[in-house]
Design a protein around this motif. Structure first.
Motif, PDB file in Angstrom:
ATOM      1  N   ARG A  55      43.689  33.818  57.947  1.00 52.95           N
ATOM      2  CA  ARG A  55      43.616  32.533  57.251  1.00 52.95           C
ATOM      3  C   ARG A  55      44.212  32.674  55.856  1.00 52.95           C
ATOM      4  N   TRP A  56      45.017  31.714  55.431  1.00 51.28           N
ATOM      5  CA  TRP A  56      45.686  31.785  54.141  1.00 51.28           C
ATOM      6  C   TRP A  56      44.701  31.557  53.001  1.00 51.28           C
ATOM      7  N   VAL A  57      44.812  32.398  51.979  1.00 45.21           N
ATOM      8  CA  VAL A  57      44.014  32.262  50.762  1.00 45.21           C
ATOM      9  C   VAL A  57      44.932  32.438  49.560  1.00 45.21           C
ATOM     10  N   ALA A  58      44.538  31.835  48.443  1.00 45.08           N
ATOM     11  CA  ALA A  58      45.267  31.996  47.183  1.00 45.08           C
ATOM     12  C   ALA A  58      44.555  33.064  46.352  1.00 45.08           C
ATOM     13  N   VAL A  59      45.310  34.037  45.866  1.00 42.55           N
ATOM     14  CA  VAL A  59      44.724  35.169  45.141  1.00 42.55           C
ATOM     15  C   VAL A  59      45.349  35.283  43.761  1.00 42.55           C
ATOM     16  N   TRP A  60      44.496  35.466  42.758  1.00 43.77           N
ATOM     17  CA  TRP A  60      45.023  35.858  41.446  1.00 43.77           C
ATOM     18  C   TRP A  60      44.186  37.011  40.921  1.00 43.77           C
ATOM     19  N   ALA A  61      44.880  37.980  40.353  1.00 44.00           N
ATOM     20  CA  ALA A  61      44.227  39.211  39.923  1.00 44.00           C
ATOM     21  C   ALA A  61      44.769  39.630  38.565  1.00 44.00           C
ATOM     22  N   ASN A  62      43.863  39.932  37.649  1.00 47.04           N
ATOM     23  CA  ASN A  62      44.290  40.461  36.348  1.00 47.04           C
ATOM     24  C   ASN A  62      44.973  41.808  36.543  1.00 47.04           C
ATOM     25  N   ASP A  63      45.998  42.057  35.735  1.00 50.83           N
ATOM     26  CA  ASP A  63      46.722  43.324  35.789  1.00 50.83           C
ATOM     27  C   ASP A  63      46.340  44.151  34.563  1.00 50.83           C
ATOM     28  N   PRO A  64      45.395  45.094  34.704  1.00 48.81           N
ATOM     29  CA  PRO A  64      44.923  45.836  33.531  1.00 48.81           C
ATOM     30  C   PRO A  64      45.965  46.771  32.933  1.00 48.81           C
ATOM     31  N   SER A  65      47.082  46.993  33.636  1.00 52.56           N
ATOM     32  CA  SER A  65      48.125  47.855  33.081  1.00 52.56           C
ATOM     33  C   SER A  65      48.985  47.123  32.057  1.00 52.56           C
ATOM     34  N   GLU A  66      48.824  45.808  31.964  1.00 55.81           N
ATOM     35  CA  GLU A  66      49.609  45.019  31.020  1.00 55.81           C
ATOM     36  C   GLU A  66      48.680  44.347  30.014  1.00 55.81           C
ATOM     37  N   ARG A  67      48.664  44.870  28.802  1.00 54.20           N
ATOM     38  CA  ARG A  67      47.815  44.348  27.727  1.00 54.20           C
ATOM     39  C   ARG A  67      46.357  44.212  28.163  1.00 54.20           C
ATOM     40  N   ALA A  68      45.881  45.191  28.912  1.00 53.71           N
ATOM     41  CA  ALA A  68      44.483  45.231  29.360  1.00 53.71           C
ATOM     42  C   ALA A  68      44.088  43.984  30.141  1.00 53.71           C
ATOM     43  N   GLY A  69      45.068  43.398  30.836  1.00 51.42           N
ATOM     44  CA  GLY A  69      44.774  42.210  31.629  1.00 51.42           C
ATOM     45  C   GLY A  69      44.467  40.989  30.791  1.00 51.42           C
ATOM     46  N   ALA A  70      44.954  40.958  29.548  1.00 56.72           N
ATOM     47  CA  ALA A  70      44.660  39.837  28.652  1.00 56.72           C
ATOM     48  C   ALA A  70      45.129  38.513  29.252  1.00 56.72           C
ATOM     49  N   LEU A  71      44.395  37.454  28.945  1.00 51.17           N
ATOM     50  CA  LEU A  71      44.691  36.121  29.473  1.00 51.17           C
ATOM     51  C   LEU A  71      45.731  35.456  28.580  1.00 51.17           C
ATOM     52  N   THR A  72      46.989  35.655  28.898  1.00 50.77           N
ATOM     53  CA  THR A  72      48.077  35.091  28.100  1.00 50.77           C
ATOM     54  C   THR A  72      48.363  33.658  28.536  1.00 50.77           C
ATOM     55  N   SER A  73      49.002  32.903  27.667  1.00 52.87           N
ATOM     56  CA  SER A  73      49.315  31.512  28.000  1.00 52.87           C
ATOM     57  C   SER A  73      50.277  31.435  29.185  1.00 52.87           C
ATOM     58  N   GLN A  74      51.247  32.352  29.250  1.00 51.11           N
ATOM     59  CA  GLN A  74      52.176  32.345  30.379  1.00 51.11           C
ATOM     60  C   GLN A  74      51.487  32.789  31.667  1.00 51.11           C
ATOM     61  N   GLY A  75      50.585  33.741  31.558  1.00 50.64           N
ATOM     62  CA  GLY A  75      49.827  34.152  32.732  1.00 50.64           C
ATOM     63  C   GLY A  75      48.950  33.026  33.256  1.00 50.64           C
ATOM     64  N   MET A  76      48.349  32.268  32.339  1.00 51.90           N
ATOM     65  CA  MET A  76      47.516  31.140  32.746  1.00 51.90           C
ATOM     66  C   MET A  76      48.358  30.032  33.381  1.00 51.90           C
ATOM     67  N   ARG A  77      49.609  29.900  32.956  1.00 55.19           N
ATOM     68  CA  ARG A  77      50.505  28.925  33.590  1.00 55.19           C
ATOM     69  C   ARG A  77      50.701  29.264  35.067  1.00 55.19           C
ATOM     70  N   LYS A  78      50.798  30.542  35.370  1.00 55.57           N
ATOM     71  CA  LYS A  78      50.930  30.973  36.763  1.00 55.57           C
ATOM     72  C   LYS A  78      49.667  30.646  37.563  1.00 55.57           C
ATOM     73  N   VAL A  79      48.501  30.836  36.941  1.00 51.15           N
ATOM     74  CA  VAL A  79      47.245  30.540  37.634  1.00 51.15           C
ATOM     75  C   VAL A  79      47.112  29.039  37.889  1.00 51.15           C
ATOM     76  N   LEU A  80      47.559  28.220  36.934  1.00 55.89           N
ATOM     77  CA  LEU A  80      47.548  26.768  37.141  1.00 55.89           C
ATOM     78  C   LEU A  80      48.413  26.385  38.335  1.00 55.89           C
ATOM     79  N   ARG A  81      49.580  26.978  38.429  1.00 54.50           N
ATOM     80  CA  ARG A  81      50.472  26.695  39.559  1.00 54.50           C
ATOM     81  C   ARG A  81      49.822  27.115  40.875  1.00 54.50           C
TER      82      ARG A  81
END
Length: 483
Positions: A55-81
């Motif tokens: 079954r299809w699911v949508a997944v988003w995962a913080n990437d701790p290797s990049e700025r400790a997985g900080a919630l950036t504005s561009q990263g949040m744009r991806k989550v909105l999409r």
């Protein structure tokens, strides 16, 4: 990829870098596809869609290797999409948390983006299930993404969750506290921030996969039914003595399909037991008082826990089985000061507005507001059963007799007062206990022997669920989400 340990920006702790791609792969089917959304990995987050049990699911995962997985504005744009895609396509949303919180360098831009994502996710909860796993750090804005999910799993070997970290505590209050004291997963489990725990990341992801199997893809669908189920290997047993404690989990195990019960929030509000199960292959939510905890008295935490679970089941078209054995709400000064009426009203509200099939079983006793709030006829139960020795009354017989006959008892000779009270209590009890009284007083539809209870529940649930499915296509309502 495995990186070196690094110090996170928001909490002053040290965590170990984990490969976000490996985490997502471990969640999804081995032979399934993964389709990236807005490039997939980058800006501190990986976004995409894949399959879990086909079954299809949508997944988003913080990437701790990049700025400790900080919630950036561009990263949040991806989550909105991704969130928009999930809602329009009818896909559950899964969040794998390992973040240091909002990006300090971005200032308000990051905070605005976090707010936009939170708003989108809360609105998505009216349409699709949201699950989260706290695999590493889950702090600041990230903790609200997880805590507002329908089901949250915590990693005992590396996860932690809190709003503000040790540096903030030291700065604002002068308190010296470390990461684990603030947000270790066992504390989060006791607080109700996470509903399930796993010993490590792999076990957490397995739990997520299992829970997904009990939930539909959208609020307009019913949960997936399974074949090949096995009946329970025991029969329900309830002690005859009114004050004799027992573990209601044993009763649940004797009513649901073998090995199907997933208890949620076991570390929080222990006077109640809630969880997902299957009965004859159909997903059923179970709500029960726990007589081994203060005799099953309902306190603020257990009332809130049950209310949230009832609301979850109603949103995702999961029928409810309520097992009742409670003397009522916990009489206590501390409980009143903690807002017991407010929390109790949430439970009443959740049952009153729910539209899914609701079956209640009075196992032993149901008194006062405890009876009313635990899926009683008046609050909206579709069908109510009782065991042969059950009682429903405004107060326990002895207390009721003391109140009703207080003047007569005051006038009685002290040496005969106890015997008089015993006789008056028995008279009161006969009026409300047992098969004839339960039916005559209109509190149950039928009285069932314990050995026949499972079979009767299967039959009643089958009829109610069939009718509900026919009505589901025309169902439209506002969903109450008691966070």
């Amino acid at each position: 990829m495995r990186g070196k340990p690094y110090e996170t920006a928001g909490n002053g702790g040290v965590v170990t870098d984990r490969d976000v791609v490996d985490r997502v792969r471990a969640l999804l089917d081995e032979d399934g596809k993964f389709l990236p959304v807005l490039g997939g990995r980058g800006e501190g987050v990986l976004t995409g869609i894949g399959t879990v049990a086909g079954r299809w699911v949508a997944v988003w995962a913080n990437d701790p290797s990049e700025r400790a997985g900080a919630l950036t504005s561009q990263g949040m744009r991806k989550v909105l999409r991704l969130t928009d895609l999930a809602v329009r396509s009818g896909m559950p949303i899964v969040y794998l948390a390992d973040s240091s919180g909002a990006a300090l360098q971005e200032g308000p831009a990051s905070l605005i983006a976090v707010g936009e994502v939170y708003r989108a996710l809360i609105k998505a909860s009216r349409r699709v299930p949201r699950l989260a796993a706290v695999l590493g750090g889950c702090v600041g804005g990230g903790v609200f993404f997880a805590a507002s999910s329908d089901v949250v799993v915590g990693n005992l070997s590396g996860g932690y969750a809190f709003v503000s970290g040790p540096r903030a505590a030291r700065f604002f209050t002068g308190e010296e506290v470390d990461v684990q004291e603030l947000g270790n997963i066992r504390n989060s489990f006791s607080a109700g921030t996470v509903q399930l725990v796993g010993e490590d990341e792999v076990s957490c992801l397995r739990v997520l996969r299992r829970v997904l199997g009990y939930l539909p893809s959208t609020t307009s669908e019913v949960p997936p039914r399974t074949g090949g189920w096995s009946p329970p290997s025991s029969r329900p047993e309830v002690p005859g003595g009114e004050d004799e404690p027992y573990d209601v989990r044993d009763v649940i195990a004797a009513l649901v399909d073998e090995g199907s019960f997933i208890e949620l929030d076991a570390g929080h509000g222990e006077a109640a037991v809630v969880g997902l199960s299957r009965i004859a292959g159909e997903v059923v939510g179970v709500v029960a008082n726990q007589p081994s905890e203060r005799g099953g008295l309902i306190d603020s935490r257990s009332a809130e826990k049950m209310a949230r679970f009832v609301s979850l089941c109603d949103r995702f078209n999961i029928p409810l089985l309520t097992l009742v054995d409670t003397p009522g709400f916990l009489p206590s000064r501390s409980e009143e000061l903690s807002g017991l009426p407010r929390h109790g009203s949430k439970l009443l509200h959740a049952y009153a507005v729910s539209e899914v099939p609701k079956v209640a079983v009075i196992l032993r006793r149901a008194y006062a507001g405890g009876y009313v709030s635990m899926c009683s006829r008046g609050i909206g139960a579709d069908y109510v059963m009782g065991l042969p020795n059950a009682i429903v009354a405004v107060q326990p017989p002895r207390l009721a007799a003391e109140i009703i006959h207080r003047r007569e008892l005051e006038r009685a000779d002290p040496s005969a007062r106890e015997e008089l009270l015993r006789r008056l209590s028995e008279d009161y009890e006969r009026t409300f206990r047992g098969k004839e009284a339960l039916i005559a007083n209109g509190v149950v539809d039928e009285v069932v022997e314990p050995g026949a209870l499972r079979e009767r529940i299967v039959g009643v649930m089958g009829a109610l669920v069939e009718s509900y499915r026919k009505r589901l296509k025309n169902r439209s309502k506002f969903y109450f989400i008691p966070y």
